[in-house]
Design an enzyme around this catalytic site. Structure first.
Site, PDB file in Angstrom:
ATOM      1  N   ALA A  64       2.943 -11.596  38.885  1.00 10.92           N
ATOM      2  CA  ALA A  64       2.833 -12.894  39.550  1.00 10.92           C
ATOM      3  C   ALA A  64       4.194 -13.391  40.006  1.00 10.92           C
ATOM      4  O   ALA A  64       5.221 -13.106  39.383  1.00 10.92           O
ATOM      5  CB  ALA A  64       2.191 -13.912  38.611  1.00 10.92           C
ATOM      6  N   GLY A 109       1.282  -8.085  36.285  1.00  9.05           N
ATOM      7  CA  GLY A 109       0.179  -7.835  37.197  1.00  9.05           C
ATOM      8  C   GLY A 109       0.282  -6.512  37.919  1.00  9.05           C
ATOM      9  O   GLY A 109      -0.739  -5.911  38.289  1.00  9.05           O
ATOM     10  N   GLU A 112      -1.221  -4.130  35.681  1.00 10.15           N
ATOM     11  CA  GLU A 112      -2.661  -4.372  35.669  1.00 10.15           C
ATOM     12  C   GLU A 112      -3.332  -3.824  36.919  1.00 10.15           C
ATOM     13  O   GLU A 112      -4.467  -3.329  36.857  1.00 10.15           O
ATOM     14  CB  GLU A 112      -2.928  -5.868  35.506  1.00 10.15           C
ATOM     15  CG  GLU A 112      -2.584  -6.356  34.100  1.00 10.15           C
ATOM     16  CD  GLU A 112      -2.618  -7.869  33.961  1.00 10.15           C
ATOM     17  OE1 GLU A 112      -3.284  -8.353  33.035  1.00 10.15           O
ATOM     18  OE2 GLU A 112      -1.969  -8.566  34.772  1.00 10.15           O
ATOM     19  N   GLU A 132       4.086 -10.098  29.414  1.00 12.20           N
ATOM     20  CA  GLU A 132       3.652 -11.496  29.444  1.00 12.20           C
ATOM     21  C   GLU A 132       3.996 -12.276  28.180  1.00 12.20           C
ATOM     22  O   GLU A 132       4.346 -13.460  28.252  1.00 12.20           O
ATOM     23  CB  GLU A 132       2.137 -11.565  29.713  1.00 12.20           C
ATOM     24  CG  GLU A 132       1.723 -11.337  31.157  1.00 12.20           C
ATOM     25  CD  GLU A 132       1.565  -9.868  31.513  1.00 12.20           C
ATOM     26  OE1 GLU A 132       1.015  -9.582  32.586  1.00 12.20           O
ATOM     27  OE2 GLU A 132       2.000  -8.993  30.718  1.00 12.20           O
TER      28      GLU A 132
END
Length: 257
Positions: A64, A109, A112, A132
């Protein structure tokens, strides 16, 4: 447009994370566009396989856009949430097989996104991580659950709870990468794999992907039932008849689907 580029070559489509000036960090606008692109690709019967790649030399995606988030109120962060879920869900739920071509940083992300793919090709520069917890967050775009399913409980805990980074060799050992290639070769290798997949029956490939995805974590009998459904989908399709005819006639199949 908005940090996502779509390329098409025959039956292979490439979705490019295209914001290299920000190391492909995912902004709200980029996430919104990615969800739109994935919906377009998912609905296109002519697309048989997908490559997820990234522009620039330094990063696949660093997650992000924290600069954008730094100015957000709690209300704005919650408003962003469904946009992000749609973007990551768009990649995860593509009916076509997805091959991720990872180079450089694949963090948060970005990791991910890679975990959302069916196959992960990583070059020698690849660095994976779910950091994170180091910034007061939990992986929230599939990271905990996808890592658990791909890596197993112990390795997923190692990755998620420490927030540490894995180079390509350790990522291979972990099962976080499927193939290692020289620096700069991940995209070409991913496109080659996607090209091989695209030569196979579209009906059979999509059915096999559903069985693999839905069978992960279920009991053996439930998994065998899913496999039976996938088999029936392929076996009673025009693709099966064409595939067997082509085999016997010693020619390449011309898939009707």
């Amino acid at each position: 447009m908005d940090g996502v580029t779509l390329r098409r070559d025959g039956h292979v489509t490439e979705i490019v994370l295209d914001r290299p000036e920000a190391l492909n960090a995912l902004s709200t606008a980029m996430a919104r566009r990615l969800a739109e692109v994935c919906a377009e690709v998912a609905a296109d019967a002519g697309v048989r396989s997908v490559v997820l790649s990234a522009a620039g030399e330094k990063a696949f995606c660093v997650g992000a856009d924290l600069k954008e988030r730094n100015a957000m109120t709690d209300e704005e962060l919650m408003a962003q949430r469904p946009v992000f879920r749609a973007a990551f869900g768009g990649v995860l739920n593509l009916p076509q097989p997805v091959v991720a071509a990872v180079h450089g940083y694949a963090l948060g992300g970005g990791c991910e996104f890679a975990l959302s793919a069916d196959l992960i090709v990583a070059d020698e520069t690849a660095v994976f991580g779910l950091p994170e917890v180091s910034v007061g967050l939990v992986p929230g775009s599939g990271g905990t659950q996808l890592a658990l399913r791909r890596l197993g409980a112990g390795k997923a805990a190692d990755l998620v709870l420490t927030g540490r980074r894995l180079g390509v060799e350790e990522a291979l050992d972990f099962g976080l990468a499927d193939r290692k290639v020289p620096a700069g070769a991940a995209r070409d290798e991913a496109l080659a794999i996607a090209g091989v997949i695209a030569q196979n029956s579209p009906v059979a490939v999509r059915a096999a992907k559903r069985a693999l995805r839905q069978g992960d974590g279920v009991g053996l009998q439930a998994g065998l039932d899913l496999e039976e459904n996938a088999w029936r989908t392929a076996a009673f399709s025009p693709d099966r008849r064409e595939g067997i005819a082509a085999f016997n006639e010693k020619r390449k199949p011309d898939w009707p689907s």
